[in-house]
Design an enzyme around this catalytic site. Structure first.
Site, PDB file in Angstrom:
ATOM      1  N   ASP A 177       0.867  -1.184   0.000  1.00 15.48           N
ATOM      2  CA  ASP A 177       0.000   0.000   0.000  1.00 15.48           C
ATOM      3  C   ASP A 177       0.901   1.231   0.000  1.00 15.48           C
ATOM      4  O   ASP A 177       0.949   1.991   0.962  1.00 15.48           O
ATOM      5  CB  ASP A 177      -0.908  -0.035   1.236  1.00 15.48           C
ATOM      6  N   CYS A 178       1.613   1.398  -1.100  1.00 17.33           N
ATOM      7  CA  CYS A 178       2.674   2.407  -1.167  1.00 17.33           C
ATOM      8  C   CYS A 178       2.158   3.728  -1.736  1.00 17.33           C
ATOM      9  O   CYS A 178       1.112   3.798  -2.373  1.00 17.33           O
ATOM     10  CB  CYS A 178       3.830   1.893  -2.023  1.00 17.33           C
TER      11      CYS A 178
ATOM     12  N   PRO B 145       9.667   8.788   0.052  1.00 19.20           N
ATOM     13  CA  PRO B 145       9.771   7.546   0.813  1.00 19.20           C
ATOM     14  C   PRO B 145       9.279   6.319   0.058  1.00 19.20           C
ATOM     15  O   PRO B 145       9.700   5.200   0.343  1.00 19.20           O
ATOM     16  CB  PRO B 145       8.903   7.808   2.050  1.00 19.20           C
TER      17      PRO B 145
ATOM     18  N   ASP C  61       3.202   7.119  -4.279  1.00 18.39           N
ATOM     19  CA  ASP C  61       3.781   7.161  -5.620  1.00 18.39           C
ATOM     20  C   ASP C  61       5.298   7.010  -5.525  1.00 18.39           C
ATOM     21  O   ASP C  61       5.893   7.239  -4.468  1.00 18.39           O
ATOM     22  CB  ASP C  61       3.404   8.487  -6.295  1.00 18.39           C
TER      23      ASP C  61
END
Length: 290
Positions: free
Chosen positions: A163-164, A170, A166
């Protein structure tokens, strides 16, 4: 950034155009250890959280994103009883959806920024059921960079949900080939990796690059999609990677049986949506040469 009541907040994801939200009230605005975090109230979308000028989630439409990222791999796998890994997801909504699967024995959530977790308990309580999801006895919360965690962990998982953000700041490390290789290494046989992969009409190169990198480490790589209003510009794509190609081509009856057995309802996800979400527009198929 200072914002007065009723001011318009403009997203900065794209340099030449974008979307704005009217700001009824700023609830939180501070630079954390890793990023600038703002949470504000909007009439149409409720509470909106943005990191470094990019919308991450809104109260009104978050259920679409989180249901599709959690339930598609879990129902496709059908036997994810040991461990599920969530990378990111500090607002707690992905955890909320995974927790609904009572057969899962342990959930590891790796969030780089403890501040996001604490802020969201207070300012996005609907995402995490007023903090109750963090009290689930199956949860192990780890504060670490997701790429660092999967590279060094000895644990094995049935499902990994990235669940990153763009691929800037980070979140950049979570789109590298090395990260995908580490994920492949810590998946159980037949395990599934899914990852947020942007709005493909506007961020097509991002999808193309992910496709190339994932194919180095997984035998079955594809994408599935959902339309999420606050991620403007078309359909949101989710990367799908596994070594078991059968999991992407399940019969609708199988999915219906698994969903019925789970004994919970959703606002967006259903077995037919699941099956048809893997149908991609022709322009993307041609770009990916699928």
């Amino acid at each position: 950034m200072s914002m007065s009541q009723k001011e318009r907040w403009h997203e900065t994801l794209h340099s030449d155009f974008g979307q704005y939200f009217s700001v009824e009230k700023v609830l939180f605005n501070q630079k954390t250890e890793h990023q600038e975090l703002v949470i504000f109230q909007n009439t149409e979308f409720g509470r909106v959280m943005a990191l470094d000028g990019v919308v991450q989630t809104t109260e009104r439409d978050e259920f679409i994103y989180h249901e599709m990222m959690a339930h598609v791999p879990l129902f496709a796998h059908g036997n994810a009883k040991k461990k599920v890994l969530i990378i990111g997801g500090g607002d707690g909504a992905m955890l909320r959806e995974v927790c609904r699967h009572t057969t899962v024995e342990q959930i590891v959530m790796v969030e780089i920024d403890r501040g996001v977790v604490e802020f969201c308990k207070e300012f996005l309580p609907k995402h995490n059921r007023e903090g109750k999801v963090y009290q689930d006895p199956r949860l192990k919360l780890v504060i670490d960079d997701g790429a660092h965690f999967v590279e060094h962990t000895k644990e094995k998982f049935d499902i990994i949900i990235s669940d990153c953000t763009d691929p800037i700041g980070p979140g950049e490390n979570l789109f590298k080939s090395e990260f995908y290789q580490s994920c492949a290494n810590c998946l159980n046989p037949g395990g599934i990796l899914v990852a947020q992969n942007g709005v493909c009409f506007l961020q097509q190169q991002e999808v193309i690059e992910s496709n190339k990198k994932l194919k180095k480490h997984f035998r079955d790589v594809s994408f599935y999609q959902a339309a999420i209003p606050s991620y403007y510009g078309g359909i949101m794509t989710f990367a799908w990677a596994t070594n078991n190609s059968d999991l992407r081509q399940l019969d609708l009856t199988v999915l219906k049986d698994r969903f019925k057995e789970a004994q919970f309802s959703c606002r967006y996800y259903n077995p037919a949506i699941h099956l048809n979400s893997f149908a991609l527009p022709q322009y993307l198929l041609e770009a990916l040469a699928l």
